[in-house]
Design an enzyme around this catalytic site. Sequence first.
Site, PDB file in Angstrom:
ATOM      1  N   GLU A 265       0.832  -1.206   0.000  1.00 50.58           N
ATOM      2  CA  GLU A 265       0.000   0.000   0.000  1.00 50.58           C
ATOM      3  C   GLU A 265       0.870   1.261   0.000  1.00 50.58           C
ATOM      4  O   GLU A 265       0.514   2.271  -0.620  1.00 50.58           O
ATOM      5  CB  GLU A 265      -0.932  -0.001   1.208  1.00 50.58           C
ATOM      6  CG  GLU A 265      -1.952  -1.125   1.212  1.00 50.58           C
ATOM      7  CD  GLU A 265      -2.941  -1.024   0.072  1.00 50.58           C
ATOM      8  OE1 GLU A 265      -3.190   0.095  -0.393  1.00 50.58           O
ATOM      9  OE2 GLU A 265      -3.454  -2.071  -0.342  1.00 50.58           O
ATOM     10  N   TRP A 268       1.720   1.698  -3.434  1.00 52.72           N
ATOM     11  CA  TRP A 268       0.621   2.259  -4.243  1.00 52.72           C
ATOM     12  C   TRP A 268       0.680   3.781  -4.243  1.00 52.72           C
ATOM     13  O   TRP A 268       0.355   4.420  -5.247  1.00 52.72           O
ATOM     14  CB  TRP A 268      -0.717   1.753  -3.704  1.00 52.72           C
ATOM     15  CG  TRP A 268      -1.905   2.201  -4.491  1.00 52.72           C
ATOM     16  CD1 TRP A 268      -2.714   3.263  -4.226  1.00 52.72           C
ATOM     17  CD2 TRP A 268      -2.440   1.602  -5.681  1.00 52.72           C
ATOM     18  NE1 TRP A 268      -3.720   3.372  -5.159  1.00 52.72           N
ATOM     19  CE2 TRP A 268      -3.577   2.363  -6.069  1.00 52.72           C
ATOM     20  CE3 TRP A 268      -2.063   0.494  -6.451  1.00 52.72           C
ATOM     21  CZ2 TRP A 268      -4.327   2.040  -7.196  1.00 52.72           C
ATOM     22  CZ3 TRP A 268      -2.828   0.182  -7.577  1.00 52.72           C
ATOM     23  CH2 TRP A 268      -3.938   0.956  -7.932  1.00 52.72           C
ATOM     24  N   TRP A 296     -23.135   8.847 -18.859  1.00 52.39           N
ATOM     25  CA  TRP A 296     -23.384   8.931 -17.429  1.00 52.39           C
ATOM     26  C   TRP A 296     -24.742   9.588 -17.179  1.00 52.39           C
ATOM     27  O   TRP A 296     -25.199  10.411 -17.972  1.00 52.39           O
ATOM     28  CB  TRP A 296     -22.297   9.770 -16.745  1.00 52.39           C
ATOM     29  CG  TRP A 296     -20.903   9.250 -16.888  1.00 52.39           C
ATOM     30  CD1 TRP A 296     -19.911   9.780 -17.667  1.00 52.39           C
ATOM     31  CD2 TRP A 296     -20.334   8.112 -16.249  1.00 52.39           C
ATOM     32  NE1 TRP A 296     -18.759   9.048 -17.547  1.00 52.39           N
ATOM     33  CE2 TRP A 296     -18.986   8.009 -16.673  1.00 52.39           C
ATOM     34  CE3 TRP A 296     -20.827   7.167 -15.347  1.00 52.39           C
ATOM     35  CZ2 TRP A 296     -18.126   7.006 -16.228  1.00 52.39           C
ATOM     36  CZ3 TRP A 296     -19.970   6.168 -14.898  1.00 52.39           C
ATOM     37  CH2 TRP A 296     -18.647   6.088 -15.348  1.00 52.39           C
ATOM     38  N   ASN A 331     -10.926   1.695   4.072  1.00 55.26           N
ATOM     39  CA  ASN A 331     -10.498   1.485   2.686  1.00 55.26           C
ATOM     40  C   ASN A 331     -11.415   0.537   1.914  1.00 55.26           C
ATOM     41  O   ASN A 331     -11.739   0.779   0.743  1.00 55.26           O
ATOM     42  CB  ASN A 331      -9.052   0.994   2.634  1.00 55.26           C
ATOM     43  CG  ASN A 331      -8.901  -0.441   3.104  1.00 55.26           C
ATOM     44  OD1 ASN A 331      -9.317  -0.793   4.211  1.00 55.26           O
ATOM     45  ND2 ASN A 331      -8.315  -1.295   2.283  1.00 55.26           N
ATOM     46  N   TRP A 349     -17.629   9.178 -12.393  1.00 50.38           N
ATOM     47  CA  TRP A 349     -16.663   9.018 -11.303  1.00 50.38           C
ATOM     48  C   TRP A 349     -16.111  10.353 -10.823  1.00 50.38           C
ATOM     49  O   TRP A 349     -15.742  10.503  -9.656  1.00 50.38           O
ATOM     50  CB  TRP A 349     -15.514   8.098 -11.730  1.00 50.38           C
ATOM     51  CG  TRP A 349     -14.690   8.586 -12.898  1.00 50.38           C
ATOM     52  CD1 TRP A 349     -14.883   8.312 -14.215  1.00 50.38           C
ATOM     53  CD2 TRP A 349     -13.528   9.436 -12.850  1.00 50.38           C
ATOM     54  NE1 TRP A 349     -13.926   8.933 -14.996  1.00 50.38           N
ATOM     55  CE2 TRP A 349     -13.079   9.619 -14.185  1.00 50.38           C
ATOM     56  CE3 TRP A 349     -12.825  10.046 -11.820  1.00 50.38           C
ATOM     57  CZ2 TRP A 349     -11.961  10.398 -14.502  1.00 50.38           C
ATOM     58  CZ3 TRP A 349     -11.705  10.821 -12.135  1.00 50.38           C
ATOM     59  CH2 TRP A 349     -11.289  10.986 -13.458  1.00 50.38           C
ATOM     60  N   TRP A 372     -10.228   6.362  -8.083  1.00 48.01           N
ATOM     61  CA  TRP A 372     -11.528   6.487  -8.744  1.00 48.01           C
ATOM     62  C   TRP A 372     -11.481   5.916 -10.154  1.00 48.01           C
ATOM     63  O   TRP A 372     -12.419   5.237 -10.588  1.00 48.01           O
ATOM     64  CB  TRP A 372     -11.980   7.947  -8.761  1.00 48.01           C
ATOM     65  CG  TRP A 372     -12.709   8.308  -7.504  1.00 48.01           C
ATOM     66  CD1 TRP A 372     -12.213   8.958  -6.418  1.00 48.01           C
ATOM     67  CD2 TRP A 372     -14.074   8.007  -7.194  1.00 48.01           C
ATOM     68  NE1 TRP A 372     -13.180   9.080  -5.443  1.00 48.01           N
ATOM     69  CE2 TRP A 372     -14.338   8.509  -5.891  1.00 48.01           C
ATOM     70  CE3 TRP A 372     -15.104   7.360  -7.871  1.00 48.01           C
ATOM     71  CZ2 TRP A 372     -15.579   8.385  -5.270  1.00 48.01           C
ATOM     72  CZ3 TRP A 372     -16.347   7.236  -7.260  1.00 48.01           C
ATOM     73  CH2 TRP A 372     -16.577   7.744  -5.970  1.00 48.01           C
TER      74      TRP A 372
END
Length: 458
Positions: A265, A268, A296, A331, A349, A372
């Site tokens: 993580e 990341w 959308w 998370n 998004w 996202w």
Amino acid sequence: MTSPSIVWLRRDLRLEDQPAFAAAAAQGPVIPVYVLDDDAPRQWRMGGASRWWLHHSLERLDADLRLRGSRLILKRGKAHEALAAVRRETGARTVHCIRHYEPWWRNAERAVAKQFELQCHDGNFLAPPGSVLTGSGQPYKIYTPFWRALSERMPPARPVKAPATLPAPEFWPDSDRLEDWGLLPIKPDWAGGMRAEWVPGEAGARTRLREFADRASRYGQRRNLPSVEGTSKLSPHLHFGEISPATVWHAVADEGGSVGTFLGELGWRDYAQNVILQYPDYGSRNAREAYDRLEWRHAKRELAAWQQGRTGYPIVDAGMRELWATGWMHNRVRMIAASFLVKHLLIDWREGERWFWDTLVDADYGQNAVNWQWTAGTGVDSNMFVRIMAPLTQSQKFDAAAYIRQWVPELAHLSDEDIHDPKVPPKGYPAKIIGHAEARARALAAHSAMKTPEEALP
């Protein structure tokens, strides 16, 4: 007396393992300066939750500096203009800073470099973004090979201790008053939950790290369980640079168990910065152009229901209410809530990204955009859009009953079996905004409709 150097602070609000302070102090007197620059980020100026955190972090950094014979100078405006004002008052011609990778900060660094001798240092990531490359010398786009290559360069260098003192300039430049910046909410004061949950600043970060180190070996087993304290909650401290990732790495890397999942993580975070270095507009533009054709829905009421935690899906509503109260969300629940907005409600998004930007205390341009776009299926490395997360199943799978009771008190009386999906919503709690099967079918139809005739061929 030696001409002073400026330490230009942004998201690096610490003294330990802070290379800009170390380099400036080695040259002579140091003037620490934080510039509240809302012009450079434009639409990405800090949101309300981040500004609350910033106020308290700056307050604590100033107190730490004064213990070392220094102080924090506050300026507001365009960074290069504010720093030029300090130069006129003090004669400082060198600026030290930790390098940042958001597109607006890269532009600001170029502007400052035109007026000063700018010395940028690395220190906010495990390895300098852009330095982990493929065998052909290209930046990675996919996380897994990126993390494999980054891991080969680990561990990072040992963190450097905070200086005992900092040499002060002959005289100090003028400074704004922190109270005058209006970073704290007043009418209304919505920050009560954040005050109860967080202690911004370097000392608060160290406390969080010590607490997490005791359970780091169980991270892989517990991180997906919202009803237990399985995550580190270091994300806002890392975002504001109150602790370095190297400090975190060395504190937990030898804990054994599943700590390697946590180290991934940390990786990341590095990956997200490498993505925005390659795609500076990642926060506003689909990485996969095919999704520009996806239709959308513009559903303001449903967007508001999601924001307020009133969707009729308990796990989603619990997460959104936790976010509003504390500026943070577990998370696993972030993934569930984000997927629900994008696929169940078929809302862009970017609407969710903007809401998180305003309400998260750890709102980070790189991570927010990458996460996202991963959820939406639009990113360079992302989950497939057609993989639609089932929130009710996720809630049961990860034993979220106690979490729901905490944040959705209307459901607190329900059994563990019923609380994930109330058959008859109790008074005061909404019915489902849409059924799962219906939402799934609608999302798949929208995905199919966006394809060109060539893409639709088997």
